[in-house]
Design a protein around this motif. Structure first.
Motif, mmCIF file in Angstrom:
data_model
loop_
_atom_site.group_PDB
_atom_site.id
_atom_site.type_symbol
_atom_site.label_atom_id
_atom_site.label_comp_id
_atom_site.label_asym_id
_atom_site.label_seq_id
_atom_site.Cartn_x
_atom_site.Cartn_y
_atom_site.Cartn_z
ATOM 1 N N SER A 95 0.932 -1.103 0.050
ATOM 2 C CA SER A 95 -0.121 0.025 -0.047
ATOM 3 C C SER A 95 1.018 1.181 0.259
ATOM 4 O O SER A 95 2.008 1.059 0.257
ATOM 5 N N LEU A 118 -8.258 2.332 5.292
ATOM 6 C CA LEU A 118 -7.454 1.082 4.609
ATOM 7 C C LEU A 118 -6.542 0.424 5.641
ATOM 8 O O LEU A 118 -6.340 -0.828 6.028
ATOM 9 N N GLN A 231 -3.041 -2.965 -2.684
ATOM 10 C CA GLN A 231 -4.124 -2.171 -2.033
ATOM 11 C C GLN A 231 -4.092 -0.786 -2.877
ATOM 12 O O GLN A 231 -3.181 0.015 -2.842
ATOM 13 N N HIS A 256 -9.935 0.170 -3.555
ATOM 14 C CA HIS A 256 -10.843 0.560 -2.332
ATOM 15 C C HIS A 256 -11.829 1.702 -2.755
ATOM 16 O O HIS A 256 -12.358 2.260 -2.043
#
Length: 593
Positions: A95, A118, A231, A256
């Motif tokens: 991420s 997240l 991510q 996301h």
């Protein structure tokens, strides 16, 4: 029949068995409804996977009901899946944001846990899997806290996984993060009427940073078959880059934020490159089926591919990618709630801290200061409420926690100034001595402080103009063990598909929102309890471990399918006429005749 004929039939039988097994696995992988991820079916139906069956047997052995197995997704459940269905699998999370930040403070170092949806979702997963988290190291003391390999063990009080930091130059950060990711992709994917800005120099930086993270993933992989959880929109090119160097890896990419329709997506100058990069994934996940459908339509429009809609899969470049909806959630906060005061004390603390009247109803908003969150629209609704119900002036306070975000970008600076001007105007027109109808707190808060605010509130407003899921809504519900409080929730947030007992609103309609506010302010304690109880059950049962378990179970199926593919390919090769005699000879040697 001759021996050669028998051997040929034996080879064809192997092929048939292999193909039958593949058909079973393809059938199992058919897309599940996004409201029930990783559900274990019983009473004659197929069980999701062997790992799920083993979890069920474990519960039954301990005297627990099947229903308990359906609702108690936990770190132990994930560990069972990894141990039973993905043995020796290394889990790597990638991420942009890191879960722990080290900053210099005076003569020492301060540890900061960012308030990020997240991070809230992925941190307990990485802990449970004892994995490796790769992220940008942006803290002012991050470099001095890592070892010689840029690693640090976290959490500090109970180390359970490795944080590997990646260093970016200021030029790389400006181009990749502030530029392409947040001036380009962010407004492109959110329908908030902010025009995306695309620069070739930002794209070059984005591509270079994705390549740098791919190098780090390869360096951290202990073998050629890790499970890599990529991510968000910062790393659209990363799955393909990983696939090129680790072809046996399972790459699960979770997006996301929303995915726009194909017409909006066509604005992006590098649309084909982004789709190609993402289709390097084994699995691509979205919060809602609607966003997954938009992605599939974009691929269908811009790439030569085969769409397997029944299996929710895309075949492209000789590889199949599953495209599923996995509604994200939170870790049920039992330990955190145990550390907090009761609701009455939380109310007293929050009102004292922010100078709020003791007898006024408290309405809150909690998020980053972002133009997608609908903060100004809440102010419009509050003004409409006071116009329609002047008797409520002095009896309602709106507390907006607005963590600073991307403040160097013009759109964010403009939003900050507009929010402050509007709040000042409302306070001037409707305020009085000791009373301000709007209080804006533009600073970061710890998770504990945020939950204290949730518990103190009478109403929580989540009015996103466009959103992926929005975990603030679920956190507010989880915080209310008193089963009181009202949630106003935008129909454009993914959470509105699950939390149906919230007051669902259109944030673009100030009159509707003011009506929902009025309803919330007058809602009886019994109705609040009934609504909150049902929402709490949903959030508790569909927790973050269930979200992660859904993806890991799908990863396990893909890995088994790959193994079956190899078995079937070998059987087909051995069953050709040229191989009949060699098969016969091997059977003789092995004593199989």
């Amino acid at each position: 029949m001759t021996d050669q004929g028998i051997d040929l039939l034996w080879g064809l039988l192997l092929v048939s068995l292999g193909l039958s097994a593949l058909a079973v696995f393809f059938s199992i992988s058919r897309h599940r409804r996004n409201s029930t991820p990783a559900t274990v079916h019983v009473a004659g139906e197929d069980v999701a996977s062997e790992a799920a069956r083993k979890v069920l047997r474990e519960f039954e052995k301990n005297g627990q009901s099947v229903d308990a197995a359906l609702v108690t997704w936990s770190p132990e459940t994930l560990r069972k899946i990894l141990h039973e269905d993905l043995p020796e699998a290394q889990v790597i999370v990638v991420s942009n944001r890191e879960p722990y930040i080290h900053n210099t403070k005076g003569d020492g170092v301060e540890l900061v846990v960012p308030a990020s949806g997240l991070v809230s979702a992925m941190e307990p997963i990485t802990r449970a899997c004892a994995g490796t988290w790769i992220a940008y190291g942006g803290g002012t003391a991050d470099r001095q806290m890592v070892d010689g390999d840029d690693r640090v063990q976290v959490p500090p009080d109970n180390p359970s996984y490795t944080l590997r930091r990646v260093w970016l130059s200021e030029e790389e950060y400006q181009g990749y993060y502030l530029g392409f990711a947040n001036e380009g992709l962010w407004p492109l994917c959110h329908i908030a009427f902010t025009r995306p800005i695309f620069r070739e120099s930002d794209w070059d930086a984005y591509e270079a940073v994705n390549r740098k993270f791919a190098d780090t993933v390869v360096a951290e992989a202990r073998n050629e078959r890790p499970i890599v959880l990529v991510q968000d929109y910062h790393f659209a090119l990363l799955p393909r880059m990983i696939r090129e160097r680790l072809p046996e890896a399972i790459v699960i990419t979770f997006w996301h934020i929303p995915w726009p329709n194909s017409e909006v997506y066509s604005i992006c100058p590098w649309r084909e490159r982004i789709l190609d990069g993402l289709l390097g994934s084994s699995i691509i996940g979205f919060h809602t089926q609607f966003h997954a459908n938009n992605f599939t339509e974009s691929v269908d429009r811009f790439l030569e591919s085969r769409i397997e809609r029944a299996d929710a899969a895309i075949s492209y470049g000789g590889q199949t990618t599953l495209v599923h909806a996995y509604p994200i959630s939170i870790e049920w906060p039992l330990q955190l709630l145990a550390k907090l005061p009761d609701v009455a004390e939380c109310r007293a603390r929050v009102r004292d801290r922010f100078g709020l009247p003791a007898d006024a109803k408290l309405c809150i908003g909690v998020e980053r200061l972002d133009y997608t969150k609908g903060i100004l629209d809440r102010f419009h609704a509050l003004e409409e409420l006071f116009t329609r119900h002047p008797e409520l002036i002095g009896k309602v306070v709106f507390l907006q926690i607005a963590a600073p975000s991307r403040g160097t970008l013009p759109a964010y600076r403009q939003l900050h100034d507009e929010c402050m001007r509007y709040a000042d105007d409302l306070n001037l027109r409707y305020g009085a001595d000791g009373y301000r109808p709007v209080v804006i707190v533009a600073e970061h808060h710890s998770q504990k402080a945020v939950y204290e605010i949730y518990r103190a509130a009478d109403i929580c407003m989540v009015t996103s103009l466009h959103d992926g899921m929005n975990l603030v809504a679920k956190e507010f519900v989880a915080a209310r063990d008193d089963e009181q409080g009202v949630l106003l929730l935008s129909t454009f947030a993914g959470a509105s598909r699950e939390l149906l007992e919230a007051l669902i609103v259109n944030p673009y309609d100030a009159a509707m929102m003011s009506g929902a506010l009025s309803q919330a302010l007058t809602m009886s304690a019994e109705e609040q309890r009934e609504r909150m109880r049902r929402m709490r059950e949903i959030v508790r049962d569909n927790n973050v471990y269930r979200w992660a378990g859904s993806m890991l179970l799908d990863a396990a199926r893909l890995r088994k399918r790959g193994e079956l593919d190899r078995v079937t390919a070998n059987a087909e090769r051995l069953a050709t006429p040229d191989n009949v005699v060699p098969i016969f000879e091997r059977k003789q040697v092995a004593g199989l005749r």
